[in-house]
Design an enzyme around this catalytic site. Structure first.
Site, short mmCIF file in Angstrom:
data_model
loop_
_atom_site.label_atom_id
_atom_site.label_comp_id
_atom_site.label_asym_id
_atom_site.label_seq_id
_atom_site.Cartn_x
_atom_site.Cartn_y
_atom_site.Cartn_z
N LYS A 145 0.97 -0.95 0.01
CA LYS A 145 -0.01 -0.11 -0.07
C LYS A 145 0.83 1.20 -0.08
O LYS A 145 1.72 1.20 0.90
CB LYS A 145 -0.80 -0.13 1.23
O1 G3P Z 1 -9.23 1.61 4.41
C1 G3P Z 1 -8.91 2.73 4.79
C2 G3P Z 1 -9.82 2.87 6.07
O2 G3P Z 1 -8.78 2.40 6.96
C3 G3P Z 1 -9.91 4.45 6.40
O3 G3P Z 1 -11.04 4.33 7.44
O4 G3P Z 1 -12.65 5.01 8.87
O5 G3P Z 1 -10.18 5.59 9.12
O6 G3P Z 1 -11.46 6.77 7.38
P1 G3P Z 1 -11.14 5.48 8.24
#
Ligand code: G3P
Length: 217
Positions: free
Chosen positions: A83
């Site tokens: 990633k």
């Molecule tokens: O896959 C990306 C994710 O982990 C981000 O999620 O909820 O931290 O915006 P969030």
């Protein structure tokens, strides 16, 4: 639509994997921090549970550093997707790492133009963040639709991995638009099974069944 689980919690991954709900896993530095575990150790364990792509994120800011870190992370298992962030250096790293035949997930995507560049750089996955756009009063789901249209216009093979999913509605909407993959926290995937009418219906059936005095076993 493939389901990836967005967590480094191996117990949660195992529980969903037993049901056949896990096509892959995504992690990031925040999720590794939350797990409290060593990145190599926890990622290796995840790769033993799940045979599909497991994203492990680089932390260098320059392309050279990302490439070196990506090669190192790829040693953990054959199903690692490296990633990298959607920066100019991240795109350079994507080009080199995908050219070596490795899976690359370009993350932190917030615009259709960024997604277009990632596809040109040979990304295996593009990760548009729905929830974080919604958080600032923009429409995360319309970004998924825009990228779907652009990729379909030109036949790009990069898979749209809808990320930063916060609700069950995000899952259904992403599926309707045709995202190739959605990555969601375990709680969101489990919540997809819930419906108040299911609960109410079950309650009614069980009440009536009790009145029959019968048993199946
Ligand atoms: O896959 C990306 C994710 O982990 C981000 O999620 O909820 O931290 O915006 P969030």
């Amino acid at each position: 639509m493939k389901f990836f689980v967005d967590t480094a919690d191996t117990d949660a991954i195992r529980e969903l994997a037993e049901l056949g709900m896990v096509d892959g896993v995504t992690t990031n530095p925040s999720l590794i921090m939350k797990s409290g575990r060593d990145i190599r150790e926890v990622t290796r364990e995840i790769c033993e549970i799940v045979s599909g792509p497991v994203s492990a994120e680089t932390v260098a800011l320059d392309a050279e550093g990302m490439i070196a870190e990506g090669r190192e992370l790829a040693k953990i298992a054959d199903n690692i997707a490296i990633k990298v962030p959607l920066t100019w250096d991240g795109l350079k790293a994507c080009k080199v790492l995908s050219g070596e035949g490795r899976m690359v997930n370009v993350t932190l995507c917030f615009s259709a133009n960024q997604a277009l560049l990632a596809a040109k750089a040979g990304a295996t996955f593009i990760s548009p963040f729905i929830g974080r756009l919604d958080d600032i009063n923009l429409d995360g789901m319309s970004l998924i639709a825009d990228i779907r249209q652009i990729y379909d216009n030109y036949g790009f093979q990069t898979e749209i991995l809808a990320a930063s999913i916060r609700s069950v509605n995000h899952m259904a909407e992403a599926a309707k638009i045709g995202a190739d993959v959605a990555t969601a926290p375990p709680a969101v995937i489990k919540a997809m099974a819930s419906h108040p009418l299911t609960d109410r219906g079950l309650e009614g059936f069980l009440k009536d069944w009790a009145k029959t005095g019968q048993k199946i076993l």
